[in-house]
Design a protein around this motif. Structure first.
Motif, short mmCIF file in Angstrom:
data_model
loop_
_atom_site.label_atom_id
_atom_site.label_comp_id
_atom_site.label_asym_id
_atom_site.label_seq_id
_atom_site.Cartn_x
_atom_site.Cartn_y
_atom_site.Cartn_z
N SER A 83 0.85 -1.19 0.00
CA SER A 83 0.00 0.00 0.00
C SER A 83 0.89 1.24 0.00
O SER A 83 1.87 1.29 0.73
CB SER A 83 -0.91 0.01 1.23
OG SER A 83 -1.83 -1.06 1.18
N ILE A 84 0.52 2.19 -0.82
CA ILE A 84 1.27 3.45 -0.90
C ILE A 84 0.31 4.59 -0.58
O ILE A 84 -0.71 4.74 -1.23
CB ILE A 84 1.89 3.64 -2.29
CG1 ILE A 84 2.90 2.52 -2.57
CG2 ILE A 84 2.56 5.01 -2.40
CD1 ILE A 84 3.55 2.60 -3.94
N VAL A 85 0.64 5.36 0.44
CA VAL A 85 -0.22 6.46 0.88
C VAL A 85 0.62 7.71 1.11
O VAL A 85 1.85 7.66 1.10
CB VAL A 85 -0.98 6.08 2.17
CG1 VAL A 85 -1.92 4.92 1.93
CG2 VAL A 85 0.00 5.74 3.30
N GLY A 86 -0.07 8.82 1.33
CA GLY A 86 0.65 10.06 1.58
C GLY A 86 -0.25 11.27 1.42
O GLY A 86 -1.48 11.15 1.26
N THR A 87 0.36 12.42 1.44
CA THR A 87 -0.37 13.68 1.42
C THR A 87 -1.10 13.91 0.10
O THR A 87 -0.68 13.42 -0.95
CB THR A 87 0.60 14.86 1.66
OG1 THR A 87 -0.12 16.08 1.62
CG2 THR A 87 1.71 14.89 0.60
N ILE B 97 4.77 8.05 1.50
CA ILE B 97 5.68 8.82 0.63
C ILE B 97 5.95 10.20 1.21
O ILE B 97 7.09 10.60 1.41
CB ILE B 97 5.11 8.95 -0.79
CG1 ILE B 97 4.92 7.57 -1.43
CG2 ILE B 97 6.02 9.83 -1.66
CD1 ILE B 97 6.19 6.87 -1.83
N GLU B 98 4.91 10.95 1.49
CA GLU B 98 5.02 12.27 2.11
C GLU B 98 3.81 12.48 3.01
O GLU B 98 2.71 12.01 2.70
CB GLU B 98 5.06 13.38 1.07
CG GLU B 98 6.38 13.51 0.33
CD GLU B 98 6.40 14.69 -0.64
OE1 GLU B 98 7.43 15.35 -0.73
OE2 GLU B 98 5.36 14.95 -1.29
N SER B 99 4.01 13.17 4.11
CA SER B 99 2.90 13.47 5.01
C SER B 99 3.27 14.65 5.89
O SER B 99 4.41 14.77 6.35
CB SER B 99 2.57 12.27 5.90
OG SER B 99 1.59 12.62 6.86
N ALA B 100 2.30 15.52 6.12
CA ALA B 100 2.49 16.60 7.09
C ALA B 100 2.49 15.99 8.48
O ALA B 100 2.37 14.77 8.65
CB ALA B 100 1.39 17.63 6.93
N GLU B 101 2.60 16.83 9.49
CA GLU B 101 2.69 16.34 10.87
C GLU B 101 1.45 15.56 11.27
O GLU B 101 1.52 14.64 12.09
CB GLU B 101 2.90 17.52 11.82
CG GLU B 101 3.31 17.10 13.20
CD GLU B 101 3.75 18.29 14.06
OE1 GLU B 101 4.26 18.05 15.16
OE2 GLU B 101 3.59 19.44 13.61
N LYS B 102 0.31 15.91 10.70
CA LYS B 102 -0.93 15.17 10.93
C LYS B 102 -1.56 14.85 9.58
O LYS B 102 -1.46 15.63 8.65
CB LYS B 102 -1.90 16.00 11.78
CG LYS B 102 -1.42 16.27 13.19
CD LYS B 102 -2.45 17.07 13.98
CE LYS B 102 -1.96 17.34 15.39
NZ LYS B 102 -2.95 18.12 16.18
N GLY B 103 -2.20 13.70 9.48
CA GLY B 103 -2.83 13.34 8.21
C GLY B 103 -3.33 11.91 8.22
O GLY B 103 -2.93 11.08 9.05
N GLY B 104 -4.22 11.61 7.28
CA GLY B 104 -4.82 10.29 7.20
C GLY B 104 -3.82 9.18 6.94
O GLY B 104 -4.00 8.04 7.39
N SER B 105 -2.74 9.50 6.22
CA SER B 105 -1.74 8.48 5.93
C SER B 105 -1.03 8.01 7.19
O SER B 105 -0.59 6.85 7.28
CB SER B 105 -0.72 8.99 4.91
OG SER B 105 -0.11 10.18 5.36
N LEU B 106 -0.92 8.89 8.18
CA LEU B 106 -0.32 8.49 9.46
C LEU B 106 -1.24 7.55 10.22
O LEU B 106 -0.78 6.66 10.95
CB LEU B 106 0.00 9.73 10.31
CG LEU B 106 0.96 10.74 9.67
CD1 LEU B 106 1.25 11.87 10.64
CD2 LEU B 106 2.26 10.06 9.25
N VAL B 107 -2.54 7.74 10.04
CA VAL B 107 -3.52 6.81 10.63
C VAL B 107 -3.35 5.43 10.00
O VAL B 107 -3.35 4.41 10.69
CB VAL B 107 -4.96 7.32 10.43
CG1 VAL B 107 -5.97 6.28 10.91
CG2 VAL B 107 -5.18 8.65 11.14
N GLN C 194 7.35 16.16 7.52
CA GLN C 194 7.35 16.09 8.98
C GLN C 194 6.75 14.79 9.50
O GLN C 194 7.27 14.18 10.44
CB GLN C 194 6.60 17.29 9.57
CG GLN C 194 7.37 18.60 9.41
CD GLN C 194 6.62 19.78 9.98
OE1 GLN C 194 5.56 19.63 10.59
NE2 GLN C 194 7.16 20.99 9.79
N GLY C 195 5.65 14.36 8.89
CA GLY C 195 5.01 13.13 9.33
C GLY C 195 5.90 11.92 9.12
O GLY C 195 6.04 11.07 10.00
#
Length: 368
Positions: free
Chosen positions: A119-123, A232-242, A267-268
């Motif tokens: 699975s590939i997720v991110g901002t 791949i990329e994520s801000a400090e908070k975001g669905g991909s971190l979930v 940052q994430g």
């Protein structure tokens, strides 16, 4: 495959608001069928461990039947494929997730059986670097024929789907709504291509609303169907971190692409790596090594490590040094053996072909 009657009752069970997939599975395994659950006396169901009166509130076929009948009609009219959690076709890795959906719906040509799945997720606000990394990653993995799973959203998600299709790979889009609609609408132009090269997967009904909680709930399917999740990329908070957090709870590998400390969209990922919640991912080779994909297929006996291998004097020198260290950098091996780096690189390749040495990420080599 379920009979039409059992499918109807299963849909009705899925609709019981307070029940949830974990408790629904417990009831199904104990009673044996969804129809049986609705027909069983509630005081008998309350004897099942973990089943309380609150969870059984709404367990009335009269209450759930109209909505279940309408959804069954939608499934039949649109030739929707469904998969029950006890079916052989149900995603194998998702079977091991306690909270996996009791039933899934799909469109397209999805095949998740005995496949390498990531699975590939991110901002949604992916940068040029993130886009380039995602495309390069999938291009490099393409010879291994993995299935690429994502959420069909803006940014990293759609980049991953498109890159997979460009490389002739199967891609699966997990939706947070029913199969009667597409979000975002601008991605409708990709629907036919995705269906031809994989398809869409969801647990949601045709009348389910666009709700933030549904998107978060959808993330457990993205994490659950694959053996590894890549951020791949994520801000400090975001669905991909979930999604990464859920993957960790399933004991799946999580990878994150590092970025500069000053980059908002890194940052994430940096935090995941810093807190040991994700492996650092610099290249496809890191992923291949960590997942052991190159070792998945057993080698023919003739290619396996031999008990007695003949070495040239220089090969013997490099092998003996590496055997004492077990693992060492190419440049260090060259320095300690008193040989040019280019020469040692060739010798290590010969030793690799002889089955006694293997390369690791970062120009490391180790004795097998």
């Amino acid at each position: 495959m379920l009979s039409e009657t059992e499918l109807l009752y299963t849909l009705a069970l899925q609709r019981v608001k307070n029940l949830g997939d974990i408790s629904a599975k417990k009831l199904l395994r104990t009673v044996g069928s969804a129809e049986g659950i609705f027909k069983e006396k509630k005081h008998s169901l309350l004897k099942i461990d973990g089943i309380g009166s609150l969870k059984l509130k709404g367990l009335s076929i009269e209450e759930q039947l109209p909505a279940a009948q309408a959804e069954l009609q939608f499934i039949k009219q649109n030739n929707i494929v469904y998969t029950y959690f006890l079916d052989p076709k149900y995603p194998e890795k998702l079977k091991h997730c306690l909270d996996g959906p009791i039933i899934l719906f799909e469109n397209g040509n999805i095949d998740l059986k005995n496949r390498k799945i990531i699975s590939i997720v991110g901002t949604r606000k992916v940068t040029t670097y993130g886009t380039s990394f995602c495309q390069k990653l999938i291009e490099t993995l393409a010879p291994l024929n993995p299935v690429i799973v994502s959420g069909f959203a803006y940014g990293v998600d759609i980049t991953a789907h498109k890159a997979a299709m460009d490389c002739g790979l199967q891609t699966v889009a997990c939706l947070a709504h029913g199969l009667n609609q597409i979000y975002p609408k601008s991605h409708k132009k990709h629907v036919t291509s995705v269906e031809e090269n994989g398809g869409f997967l969801t647990e949601f009904w045709s009348d389910d609303p666009f709700d933030r909680n549904n998107f978060l709930k959808r993330n457990r399917i993205i994490a659950g169907v694959s053996e590894a999740t890549i951020v791949i990329e994520s801000a400090e908070k975001g669905g991909s971190l979930v999604t990464a957090d859920i993957a960790n709870s399933y004991n799946r590998d999580v990878f994150a692409v590092p970025g500069r400390a000053t980059d908002t969209q890194s940052q994430g990922c940096n935090n995941l790596i810093k807190s040991n919640q994700a492996h650092l991912l610099n290249s496809a080779e890191d992923l291949i090594y960590m997942l052991g994909w190159e070792l998945e297929e057993p080698q023919p006996l003739s290619q396996q490590k031999q008990l007695f291998v003949e070495f040239t004097p220089e090969e013997q020198k490099v092998f003996d040094y590496l055997n004492t260290k077990q693992k060492e950098l190419l440049d260090t091996i060259a320095l300690e053996c008193g040989l040019p780096t280019f020469k040692v690189a060739t010798l290590l390749l010969n030793l690799e072909l002889k089955g006694v040495v293997r390369p690791l990420p970062g120009k490391l080599f180790e004795v097998i």
